[in-house]
Design a protein around this motif. Structure first.
Motif, PDB file in Angstrom:
ATOM      1  N   UNK A 271      10.281   3.637  -2.760  1.00  0.00           N
ATOM      2  CA  UNK A 271       8.836   3.402  -2.604  1.00  0.00           C
ATOM      3  C   UNK A 271       7.958   3.901  -3.749  1.00  0.00           C
ATOM      4  N   UNK A 272       8.519   4.666  -4.698  1.00  0.00           N
ATOM      5  CA  UNK A 272       7.687   5.300  -5.730  1.00  0.00           C
ATOM      6  C   UNK A 272       6.886   4.299  -6.542  1.00  0.00           C
ATOM      7  N   UNK A 273       7.478   3.160  -6.873  1.00  0.00           N
ATOM      8  CA  UNK A 273       6.761   2.185  -7.697  1.00  0.00           C
ATOM      9  C   UNK A 273       5.509   1.687  -6.985  1.00  0.00           C
ATOM     10  N   UNK A 274       5.610   1.413  -5.704  1.00  0.00           N
ATOM     11  CA  UNK A 274       4.443   0.977  -4.939  1.00  0.00           C
ATOM     12  C   UNK A 274       3.373   2.063  -4.929  1.00  0.00           C
ATOM     13  N   UNK A 275       3.797   3.318  -4.808  1.00  0.00           N
ATOM     14  CA  UNK A 275       2.849   4.436  -4.812  1.00  0.00           C
ATOM     15  C   UNK A 275       2.135   4.548  -6.158  1.00  0.00           C
ATOM     16  N   UNK A 276       2.862   4.351  -7.236  1.00  0.00           N
ATOM     17  CA  UNK A 276       2.263   4.459  -8.569  1.00  0.00           C
ATOM     18  C   UNK A 276       1.331   3.289  -8.877  1.00  0.00           C
ATOM     19  N   UNK A 277       1.663   2.112  -8.369  1.00  0.00           N
ATOM     20  CA  UNK A 277       0.837   0.933  -8.608  1.00  0.00           C
ATOM     21  C   UNK A 277      -0.376   0.882  -7.684  1.00  0.00           C
ATOM     22  N   UNK A 278      -0.227   1.458  -6.501  1.00  0.00           N
ATOM     23  CA  UNK A 278      -1.294   1.366  -5.503  1.00  0.00           C
ATOM     24  C   UNK A 278      -1.307   0.018  -4.809  1.00  0.00           C
ATOM     25  N   UNK A 279      -0.182  -0.708  -4.915  1.00  0.00           N
ATOM     26  CA  UNK A 279      -0.035  -2.004  -4.263  1.00  0.00           C
ATOM     27  C   UNK A 279       1.457  -2.309  -4.162  1.00  0.00           C
TER      28      UNK A 279
END
Length: 309
Positions: A271-279
């Motif tokens: 899930x980290x990528x979604x957290x960093x992108x905010x989407x």
């Protein structure tokens, strides 16, 4: 002179994307582009972007480039020769330590997820570099970047003229958009944390090569067949009349990729990528669909022998 961010590989897709994202949030005095090719300096300096020459085979140039750098994006070396890659990576790490770089962010790959179990040849080189980073004592983060969905022609040996796609194996991979990986990596660098850690960036779901082939057919209206063949026949058969001029040796080097894919080396979702992108990030089929809708004749540079290194 203190420099907050130095981006190596700035002329490449990932490094260039990281530079672009940082430029949206930081003044030009805070960041610089870097490349092994001094002749590209003008393309950055003409835009008011600082440039530093950093050749991974030249320790003197590396130490000079890294002087005063707080955060370094260390893009992995672009060579299929793992021995040469390991030496270049050692040069970068030793230069970063000597120059006193505050935090080094290394671009690894996501094969094997969080484990160290993948037998894919290129991932073996990344494991070696991660070990060197740990042993060096410097502050680092190894960013295991998701597998580029944009490289689907490479994994499928696909060309716009293809009628058959030959695969020795298949499995699900959490492909990710290179542009979104660059954005997420830049956001990671602009935040604090993850010191001396390995982090994983992936797409939101794992999809098979067969699913990518179905997407190609759906978007283009073609009826490209997928043919499975034994590993022992794959390299020789694929090299016969290959449109990109790639050799049997080249395809033999890819066998470990398919073996790893079949064993689940690419199926981890984090899930980290979604957290960093905010989407929610795009998945592999979404990226392929967008690319081919915009350009039905899309190709990938590494699918051609003269452009593959």
């Amino acid at each position: 002179m203190t420099l907050k961010y130095l981006i190596t590989g700035a002329t490449g897709g990932l490094g260039g994307g990281v530079l672009q994202q940082i430029s949206k949030h930081a003044p030009k005095s805070d960041y610089a582009a870097s490349s092994s090719r001094p002749e590209v300096a003008e393309q950055f300096e003409s835009l008011g972007i600082q440039f530093r020459h950093a050749d991974y085979q030249d320790r003197v140039s590396l130490e000079k480039a890294f002087a005063g750098v707080e955060k370094l994006l260390f893009v992995s070396a672009n060579t299929y020769d793992n021995e040469a890659r390991n030496q270049q990576h050692r040069n970068v790490i030793e230069a970063a330590k000597s120059a006193g770089v505050g935090h080094t962010y290394y671009t690894s790959l996501a094969w094997g997820g969080h484990s160290r179990d993948s037998k894919i040849d290129v991932q073996q080189a990344h494991y070696v570099c991660e070990a060197m980073l740990k042993e060096s004592g410097i502050t680092y983060t190894s960013v295991r970047e998701g597998i580029y969905a944009e490289a689907f022609p490479l994994f499928l040996n696909y060309y716009p003229s293809s009628q058959i796609l030959r695969l020795p194996a298949d499995g699900a991979v959490a492909y990710a958009s290179r542009a979104e990986l660059a954005e997420a990596t830049a956001n990671l660098m602009m935040r604090c944390g993850h010191e001396k850690e390995i982090v994983l960036l992936t797409g939101p779901k794992a999809v098979t090569l067969a699913a990518l082939a179905e997407t190609i057919n759906d978007v283009t209206g073609k009826r490209i067949a997928v043919e499975r063949m034994p590993f022992e026949k794959y390299a020789k058969k694929s090299a016969e009349n290959d449109e990109g001029g790639k050799s049997e040796w080249w395809f033999e080097k890819r066998v470990s990729w398919y073996d790893g894919i079949a064993k689940g080396d690419g199926n981890a979702v984090e899930p980290l990528m979604e957290q960093l992108l905010g989407r929610k990030p795009k998945d592999g089929t979404e990226v392929v669909r967008e690319i081919l809708t915009a350009d039905p004749n899309y190709t990938w540079h590494q699918n051609y022998a003269k452009k593959s290194v």
